[in-house]
Design an enzyme around this catalytic site. Sequence first.
Site, mmCIF file in Angstrom:
data_model
loop_
_atom_site.group_PDB
_atom_site.id
_atom_site.type_symbol
_atom_site.label_atom_id
_atom_site.label_comp_id
_atom_site.label_asym_id
_atom_site.label_seq_id
_atom_site.Cartn_x
_atom_site.Cartn_y
_atom_site.Cartn_z
ATOM 1 N N GLY A 90 0.876 -1.166 0.000
ATOM 2 C CA GLY A 90 0.000 0.000 0.000
ATOM 3 C C GLY A 90 0.909 1.211 0.000
ATOM 4 O O GLY A 90 1.815 1.297 -0.816
ATOM 5 N N SER A 122 6.119 -5.314 -0.847
ATOM 6 C CA SER A 122 6.060 -3.907 -1.249
ATOM 7 C C SER A 122 6.301 -2.974 -0.051
ATOM 8 O O SER A 122 7.404 -2.986 0.497
ATOM 9 C CB SER A 122 4.708 -3.675 -1.934
ATOM 10 O OG SER A 122 4.680 -2.438 -2.571
ATOM 11 N N ALA A 123 5.327 -2.197 0.403
ATOM 12 C CA ALA A 123 5.531 -1.333 1.571
ATOM 13 C C ALA A 123 5.975 -2.147 2.789
ATOM 14 O O ALA A 123 6.819 -1.696 3.577
ATOM 15 C CB ALA A 123 4.257 -0.559 1.892
ATOM 16 N N HIS A 159 9.427 -3.020 -6.316
ATOM 17 C CA HIS A 159 8.880 -2.672 -7.644
ATOM 18 C C HIS A 159 9.952 -2.001 -8.501
ATOM 19 O O HIS A 159 9.652 -1.067 -9.249
ATOM 20 C CB HIS A 159 7.673 -1.714 -7.536
ATOM 21 C CG HIS A 159 6.510 -2.246 -6.765
ATOM 22 N ND1 HIS A 159 5.600 -3.119 -7.302
ATOM 23 C CD2 HIS A 159 6.088 -2.016 -5.492
ATOM 24 C CE1 HIS A 159 4.669 -3.401 -6.382
ATOM 25 N NE2 HIS A 159 4.950 -2.749 -5.287
ATOM 26 N N GLU A 194 9.776 -6.893 -9.639
ATOM 27 C CA GLU A 194 8.543 -7.608 -9.296
ATOM 28 C C GLU A 194 8.700 -9.090 -9.614
ATOM 29 O O GLU A 194 8.905 -9.451 -10.786
ATOM 30 C CB GLU A 194 7.361 -7.011 -10.053
ATOM 31 C CG GLU A 194 7.045 -5.591 -9.588
ATOM 32 C CD GLU A 194 5.902 -4.943 -10.361
ATOM 33 O OE1 GLU A 194 5.482 -5.486 -11.408
ATOM 34 O OE2 GLU A 194 5.426 -3.877 -9.915
#
Lengths: 235, 235
Positions: A90, A122-123, A159, A194
């Site tokens: 997020g 990710s985050a 990413h 990714e």
Amino acid sequence: MKQLLIASTSTIHGSGYLEYLLDELRVFFKDCQTILFIPYARPGGVTHDEYTQKAREAFQKINKSLVGIHEFESAASAIQQADGIFTGGGNTFVLLAQLYKNNCIEALQEAINTGTPYLGTSAGSNICGLTINTTNDMPIVYPPSFRALALVPFNINPHYLDPIPNNTHMGETRETRIKEFHAYNTFPVIGLREGSWLEVKDKTILLKGTLDARIFEYNKEPYEVKSGTTLQHLN
Amino acid sequence: MKQLLIASTSTIHGSGYLEYLLDELRVFFKDCQTILFIPYARPGGVTHDEYTQKAREAFQKINKSLVGIHEFESAASAIQQADGIFTGGGNTFVLLAQLYKNNCIEALQEAINTGTPYLGTSAGSNICGLTINTTNDMPIVYPPSFRALALVPFNINPHYLDPIPNNTHMGETRETRIKEFHAYNTFPVIGLREGSWLEVKDKTILLKGTLDARIFEYNKEPYEVKSGTTLQHLN
């Protein structure tokens, strides 16, 4: 023994949520009954409950139950008692601000450093680094610090995106941005494409997935490393 | 009378530094002998002197001299005494941190609100908004606040980029990021495409250049406005 999976993304193009990682997660969380999910980075328009439900459905495929940290009175004690922990993606600024607000930083460091398995995407991977100075996210909230969990001795750029050939847009490429980071900071940055992830087992940090990663060290030209390379010497 | 040019970018693809704006700048800075340049956002690998020299060469084409703020003992008094001010692009976090460190925030607000003409490009435009919460830049340093100069009653998103059709990358589009900003903030955001700028004259804010801009208001679907539209009602 410290155990982490630090993944670039939850989802690769054309595949379901966490699908590409499920075989790995089955082994990684084999001794965990219930996974504590941290939905604080929630993407816009999604409640903590909805986000937790999405993660729950993925973990059901490997027969694990999952509970959201927001369902507990004390987030810190939820972390202390967790079998395993997963922090979803997020916005990294929102995530870190919530971790500080809910007194989760030290609780996470202590739990993970003493062996609670941790998955980040990710985050949730960004916060495993020394700071969030190399997030790609928009700074939509102001956290009390950019210092993160420091579970690995470098920063993560999830990413990671190669420059687009013949691009006419004048915004900086990811590589340029990370080079600019090194005008103000000296620690290394791992650009994770990714589909790549880092597997931390005690003192070993291994690049996994099929892709190469791009390594940015202070005062060095960036370079590529193959899947299967160990990275714990970077600090 | 308050006078600002708030440009998405210094440079459009295939053209020299500030080239597309020079005719506009000739008129805008017509009463200014010397422009004070703020190079604090400097892109990586460039000194304040080198960056100032680049800006100086562009302004020579319209017969204006230019001096770097870093050449003065007191940045705040340089601002107070300036005929006109130009803040160049680079990294918005670095820029804002330097403006706070050198006590420039109030000096800029006072000078610009009492009529000193101000040109901003990219990061230099971001800081004209209420906050830097909608910058695209990487947070490579931690500023003491995200509050910016508040010279317009909304936020700017420079280098606004439309979603790329059929993109397989899982990172958020710019539109998604700005929508997420509105999960935590209520003020409008103007997405300025490269080649667009806002002209502020007293209480009027006009979209200029050939392109449309994209407007993001809280709790509304984003929409396009044509060049020539006034935007001061957005707040």
